[in-house]
Design a protein around this motif. Structure first.
Motif, PDB file in Angstrom:
ATOM      1  N   HIS A 136      14.885 -10.935  21.824  1.00 50.53           N
ATOM      2  CA  HIS A 136      13.730 -11.934  22.268  1.00 50.53           C
ATOM      3  C   HIS A 136      14.240 -12.594  23.455  1.00 50.53           C
ATOM      4  O   HIS A 136      13.607 -13.034  24.333  1.00 50.53           O
ATOM      5  N   ASP A 137      15.752 -12.717  23.694  1.00 45.95           N
ATOM      6  CA  ASP A 137      16.315 -13.432  24.724  1.00 45.95           C
ATOM      7  C   ASP A 137      17.170 -12.664  25.902  1.00 45.95           C
ATOM      8  O   ASP A 137      17.650 -13.315  26.615  1.00 45.95           O
ATOM      9  N   ARG A 178      17.372 -14.007  29.386  1.00 46.02           N
ATOM     10  CA  ARG A 178      18.814 -14.897  29.507  1.00 46.02           C
ATOM     11  C   ARG A 178      19.837 -14.289  30.171  1.00 46.02           C
ATOM     12  O   ARG A 178      20.754 -15.044  30.643  1.00 46.02           O
ATOM     13  N   HIS A 216      12.265 -17.276  31.305  1.00 43.91           N
ATOM     14  CA  HIS A 216      13.182 -16.204  30.620  1.00 43.91           C
ATOM     15  C   HIS A 216      12.525 -15.380  29.690  1.00 43.91           C
ATOM     16  O   HIS A 216      12.694 -14.089  29.497  1.00 43.91           O
ATOM     17  N   HIS A 273       7.873 -15.930  22.869  1.00 40.83           N
ATOM     18  CA  HIS A 273       8.840 -16.650  21.954  1.00 40.83           C
ATOM     19  C   HIS A 273       9.257 -17.920  22.567  1.00 40.83           C
ATOM     20  O   HIS A 273       9.582 -18.794  21.804  1.00 40.83           O
ATOM     21  N   ASP A 314      13.624 -18.643  16.153  1.00 40.90           N
ATOM     22  CA  ASP A 314      14.400 -19.119  17.438  1.00 40.90           C
ATOM     23  C   ASP A 314      14.522 -20.462  17.467  1.00 40.90           C
ATOM     24  O   ASP A 314      15.336 -21.015  17.985  1.00 40.90           O
TER      25      ASP A 314
HETATM   26 FE   LIG Z   1      14.621 -17.938  24.282  1.00 39.48          FE
END
Ligand SMILES: [Fe+2]
Length: 183
Positions: A56-57, A60, A68, A92, A126
Motif C-alpha cells: 500500500h505504501d 513512499r 504517495h 488508502h 493503516d
Molecule cells: Fe500511506
C-alpha cells in the motif's frame, strides 16, 4: 504476486527498514480484520489483503506527501501488477480522498476512495498502525485534526469507515485487532 514477491519488490524499490516493518504490520492487521469479515460470511480475498497491505505504501519509496498513494499505484500499474493491488495503494490515503480533495492536490481524475472490502480494510488498518505498532484510531484522528482542522472531511470519513467495518463485524474493529495482534 504473493507475499514473498511483494516483500522482494519493496526491497528492490529500496524501501527502508521502517517502511518494511510498517508494511508488514499493516498487512497483518489487515488480515486480522479480513479474516473476521470472512468468518462473518463476507466475501473477501485474504491473499489480496495480505499483498495489498504489504504494497500500500510503496509510493513512499518515492515521496511522503499525500500524493504517495497515487504515485505508488502508478508505479505498480507500470509494472503490470494486478489492478486490484494497484487500487489498494491508490485509495488508502487518509480515509480516502474525495473528488474535491483529489482536485485540490492536482491528482488526475480517478477514484481515490476505498470501495471494495479489501481496499477498506487496508485503508483502515493503516490508520491504526503507527510505525509498526497498533495505535488507537483516535491518535490518527487527533493528528488529522491538528493538520487539517476539526471540521476536516478526512476525520469524518475515517469515523464512517470504522463505523462501516464495525457494522459488518458486529463488533469494534479495533477490539478485534487488539484481541488478535501480538507483537
Ligand atoms: Fe500511506
Amino acid at each position: 504476486m504473493n507475499e514473498q514477491e511483494a516483500i522482494n519488490l519493496l526491497k528492490e524499490e529500496k524501501a527502508p527498514d521502517t517502511l518494511l516493518r510498517h508494511s508488514i504490520t499493516v498487512s497483518e492487521v489487515s488480515l486480522i480484520l479480513a479474516f473476521a469479515l470472512k468468518e462473518n460470511g463476507y466475501e473477501i480475498d485474504l491473499e489480496l489483503v495480505k499483498v495489498g497491505g504489504l504494497l500500500h505504501d510503496i509510493g513512499r519509496t518515492r515521496m511522503h506527501t499525500v500524493h504517495h498513494g497515487y504515485v505508488g499505484g502508478k508505479l505498480l500499474r507500470e509494472m503490470g501488477i494486478d489492478e486490484r493491488i494497484v487500487r489498494i495503494a491508490e485509495r488508502h490515503v487518509g480515509g480516502g480522498l474525495s473528488k474535491e480533495d483529489a482536485e485540490k492536490i492536482n491528482l488526475p481524475e480517478g477514484v481515490y476512495m476505498p470501495e471494495t472490502l479489501e481496499e477498506k480494510v487496508v485503508c483502515f488498518a493503516d490508520k491504526i498502525v503507527g510505525m509498526d505498532r497498533v495505535i488507537p484510531l483516535e491518535e490518527t484522528l487527533d493528528k488529522f485534526r491538528k493538520e487539517l482542522g476539526d471540521e476536516s472531511d478526512a476525520v469524518q470519513r475515517l469515523i464512517e469507515l470504522k463505523g462501516e467495518l464495525a457494522k459488518l463485524l458486529g463488533r469494534d474493529p479495533e477490539d478485534e485487532v487488539k484481541k488478535n495482534f501480538f507483537v
